[in-house]
Scaffold this active site. Structure first.
Site, PDB file in Angstrom:
ATOM      1  N   HIS A  35       0.841  -1.204   0.000  1.00 18.21           N
ATOM      2  CA  HIS A  35       0.000   0.000   0.000  1.00 18.21           C
ATOM      3  C   HIS A  35       0.878   1.258   0.000  1.00 18.21           C
ATOM      4  CE1 HIS A  35      -2.654  -2.962   2.328  1.00 18.21           C
ATOM      5  NE2 HIS A  35      -3.257  -2.798   1.172  1.00 18.21           N
ATOM      6  N   GLN A  59     -18.340  -6.185  -1.287  1.00 18.61           N
ATOM      7  CA  GLN A  59     -17.461  -7.065  -2.056  1.00 18.61           C
ATOM      8  C   GLN A  59     -17.110  -8.353  -1.322  1.00 18.61           C
ATOM      9  OE1 GLN A  59     -14.330  -3.940  -2.183  1.00 18.61           O
ATOM     10  NE2 GLN A  59     -12.879  -5.589  -1.834  1.00 18.61           N
ATOM     11  N   GLN A 151      -8.812  -7.397 -10.514  1.00 19.11           N
ATOM     12  CA  GLN A 151      -9.452  -6.168 -10.016  1.00 19.11           C
ATOM     13  C   GLN A 151      -8.975  -4.950 -10.819  1.00 19.11           C
ATOM     14  OE1 GLN A 151      -9.995  -4.999  -5.751  1.00 19.11           O
ATOM     15  NE2 GLN A 151      -8.075  -3.920  -6.085  1.00 19.11           N
TER      16      GLN A 151
HETATM   17  P1  AMP Z   1      -6.263  -4.064  -0.162  1.00 22.99           P
HETATM   18  O1  AMP Z   1      -6.660  -3.020   0.798  1.00 22.99           O
HETATM   19  O2  AMP Z   1      -5.104  -4.884   0.340  1.00 22.99           O
HETATM   20  O3  AMP Z   1      -7.362  -4.907  -0.688  1.00 22.99           O
HETATM   21  O4  AMP Z   1      -5.684  -3.358  -1.462  1.00 22.99           O
HETATM   22  C1  AMP Z   1      -5.593  -1.978  -1.636  1.00 22.99           C
HETATM   23  C2  AMP Z   1      -4.696  -1.725  -2.829  1.00 22.99           C
HETATM   24  O5  AMP Z   1      -3.371  -2.158  -2.522  1.00 22.99           O
HETATM   25  C3  AMP Z   1      -5.102  -2.498  -4.093  1.00 22.99           C
HETATM   26  O6  AMP Z   1      -4.907  -1.695  -5.232  1.00 22.99           O
HETATM   27  C4  AMP Z   1      -4.164  -3.670  -4.073  1.00 22.99           C
HETATM   28  O7  AMP Z   1      -3.933  -4.229  -5.350  1.00 22.99           O
HETATM   29  C5  AMP Z   1      -2.907  -3.028  -3.520  1.00 22.99           C
HETATM   30  N1  AMP Z   1      -2.006  -4.023  -2.967  1.00 22.99           N
HETATM   31  C6  AMP Z   1      -2.304  -5.003  -2.082  1.00 22.99           C
HETATM   32  N2  AMP Z   1      -1.226  -5.769  -1.837  1.00 22.99           N
HETATM   33  C7  AMP Z   1      -0.216  -5.267  -2.595  1.00 22.99           C
HETATM   34  C8  AMP Z   1       1.165  -5.625  -2.800  1.00 22.99           C
HETATM   35  N3  AMP Z   1       1.727  -6.659  -2.177  1.00 22.99           N
HETATM   36  N4  AMP Z   1       1.887  -4.880  -3.659  1.00 22.99           N
HETATM   37  C9  AMP Z   1       1.337  -3.821  -4.303  1.00 22.99           C
HETATM   38  N5  AMP Z   1       0.050  -3.436  -4.156  1.00 22.99           N
HETATM   39  C10 AMP Z   1      -0.713  -4.141  -3.314  1.00 22.99           C
END
Ligand code: AMP
Length: 276
Positions: A35, A59, A151
């Protein structure tokens, strides 16, 4: 921090009135370095950086982990400030889905198969909430991780199809030193399961190594990945080779491709992907 969507919109309108560019990073909180990489890139691309934190009930399926999803608002705010985030938008579910709410956005083809098949309604929930957040926050640019590859494809398709005035930036997956993709859900893993979870990236990497040597048959690449993954996880939910742009199934790697996996380790469902 702002919770009220109307106050959020007023903040953005004031920033836009001053001629400032706004970047938005939508998340469900429990922030990690993945993030933070999105936030850091947003910081570079705009004068104003907004983080949204919202564990979106729309979701999650009825049997999924909505109630136990990790939450750490205080820690998230400290981390967000450390990378120069200007504002956290943290609405309540009742503020996002008002009385009588009944609209949904369905991005049909890209949502089919993979997580779309295993999590019915998931991408309708994602597309709907992301569209709402775009309308509330009015960002010029929004940043998403390739970790959630399908996504990202769904959101790109929605933005194109609905002429939404926002630039979508996708960023590479941030990983642990042993390759495990960072995920808020990794917190569910026991020490032993954490070790087994390395299998996902190991399998994807084995397939990529073959593809790099010229192997173009998806079936052979899938066999190589399965050999690494199946022995160490409890169950493979899906393992597929798809076209990187429209996510159409591929038998041969004759255009940019990605291998995507979801697997259960202990009770935890993990996803990962790697471009081939
Ligand atoms: P989340 O809150 O984890 O569902 O995801 C929020 C955002 O962070 C989304 O755009 C995810 O794709 C991104 N994200 C989650 N894990 C990672 C990671 N390991 N590397 C890069 N982006 C991430």
């Amino acid at each position: 921090m702002i919770a009220d969507p109307a106050a959020m919109s007023a903040w953005s309108e004031a920033a836009r009135g001053r001629g400032e560019r706004i970047a938005l990073v939508p998340t469900m909180g429990a922030l990690h370095a993945g993030h933070l990489s999105l936030l850091a890139e947003g910081r570079r691309r705009a004068q104003r950086l907004v983080l949204s934190i919202f564990v979106n009930p729309m979701q999650f399926g009825p049997q999924e982990d909505l109630a136990k999803y990790p939450r750490d608002l205080a820690g998230d705010l400290v981390q967000a400030a450390s990378v120069g985030c200007d504002l956290a938008f943290v609405p309540e579910a009742a503020g996002v889905y008002g009385p009588g709410f009944q609209t949904a956005i369905e991005v049909r083809e890209v949502s089919q198969g993979l997580c779309g098949a295993r999590r019915p309604g998931h991408f309708v929930g994602v597309a709907t909430v992301v569209c709402k957040f775009f309308n509330i926050v009015q960002p010029h640019v929004a940043l998403f991780g390739e970790k959630d590859f399908q996504q990202l494809a769904v959101i790109r398709r929605m933005v194109t199809d609905l002429n939404l005035p926002v630039e979508i930036v996708g960023l590479p997956t941030v990983r642990e030193p042993d390759g495990l993709a960072l995920s808020s859900r990794n917190a569910y893993l026991s020490v032993a399961d954490r070790q087994r979870a390395r299998a996902l990236f190991a399998g994807l990497s084995a397939a990529k190594a073959l593809a790099d040597k010229g192997e173009g048959r998806a079936s052979v690449l899938l066999d190589a990945a399965t050999a690494e993954i199946a022995a160490r996880v409890d169950r493979i939910d899906y393992l597929e080779v798809r076209a990187a742009d429209d996510l159409k199934p591929l038998d041969r790697i004759d255009r940019p491709a990605v291998m995507l996996v979801a697997a259960f380790v202990g009770g935890t469902r993990l996803i990962d992907n790697l471009r081939l």
